[in-house]
Motif scaffolding. Sequence first.
Motif, PDB file in Angstrom:
ATOM      1  N   GLU A   1       0.848  -1.190   0.000  1.00  0.00           N
ATOM      2  CA  GLU A   1       0.000   0.000   0.000  1.00  0.00           C
ATOM      3  C   GLU A   1       0.885   1.242   0.000  1.00  0.00           C
ATOM      4  OE1 GLU A   1      -3.395   2.098   2.786  1.00  0.00           O
ATOM      5  OE2 GLU A   1      -3.001  -0.036   3.009  1.00  0.00           O
ATOM      6  N   GLY A   2       0.520   2.217  -0.829  1.00  0.00           N
ATOM      7  CA  GLY A   2       1.287   3.454  -0.922  1.00  0.00           C
ATOM      8  C   GLY A   2       2.373   3.421  -1.980  1.00  0.00           C
ATOM      9  N   MET A   3       2.439   2.307  -2.730  1.00  0.00           N
ATOM     10  CA  MET A   3       3.444   2.183  -3.785  1.00  0.00           C
ATOM     11  C   MET A   3       2.807   1.638  -5.052  1.00  0.00           C
ATOM     12  SD  MET A   3       6.698   0.537  -1.752  1.00  0.00           S
ATOM     13  CE  MET A   3       7.991   1.369  -2.686  1.00  0.00           C
ATOM     14  N   ARG A   4       3.486   1.853  -6.168  1.00  0.00           N
ATOM     15  CA  ARG A   4       3.110   1.176  -7.409  1.00  0.00           C
ATOM     16  C   ARG A   4       4.374   0.519  -7.947  1.00  0.00           C
ATOM     17  NH1 ARG A   4       3.072   6.534  -9.136  1.00  0.00           N
ATOM     18  NH2 ARG A   4       4.648   6.964 -10.704  1.00  0.00           N
ATOM     19  N   GLY A   5       4.192  -0.513  -8.752  1.00  0.00           N
ATOM     20  CA  GLY A   5       5.338  -1.255  -9.247  1.00  0.00           C
ATOM     21  C   GLY A   5       5.323  -1.436 -10.745  1.00  0.00           C
ATOM     22  N   ARG A   6       6.529  -1.543 -11.285  1.00  0.00           N
ATOM     23  CA  ARG A   6       6.702  -1.776 -12.715  1.00  0.00           C
ATOM     24  C   ARG A   6       7.842  -2.780 -12.865  1.00  0.00           C
ATOM     25  NH1 ARG A   6      10.370   0.827 -15.536  1.00  0.00           N
ATOM     26  NH2 ARG A   6      10.397   2.567 -14.075  1.00  0.00           N
TER      27      ARG A   6
END
Length: 155
Positions: A35-40
């Motif tokens: 939660e609070g992050m996005r990933g690639r």
Amino acid sequence: MARTDRVGRVIAAPPEVVYGALLNREALEAWLPPEGMRGRIERWDPRPGGGFRMVLTYLDPSGSPGKTSDATDVVDIGFADLVPNERVVQRAVFEADDPSFAGTMTMTWHLAAAGDGTEVTVTAADVPPGIDQAAHETGIASSLASLASYVEAAG
């Protein structure tokens, strides 16, 4: 001294569905970031000896400085062991100038049938000392909650 963090939960999906979400690029990008992050994912090779490189970006970096830059954590993950529907073992290395984040952390995702679902236990061994234990366990729990939402919605 080496530290081990452990978090688990029961997910309302069979082991084969959970295992599939652990080895699917699009699925990992959707549920793995806490939660609070996005990933690639930048590199993807889902086989023993293969792995992936993930860039995690803080949505609000002001309270959580990243390990690689102020706003990011970059981690190279190697697949050390893949046992279908039972276990995924990853070796994680963070890109960081700070030596307290150095070293290889081993993440074992253990899957066990539990009634109509799967008990998923994540064991992180040799956690770098710069990673706060409470924050790490909260992050793993957040990823597990996202994994549960992802696979339960698909089923």
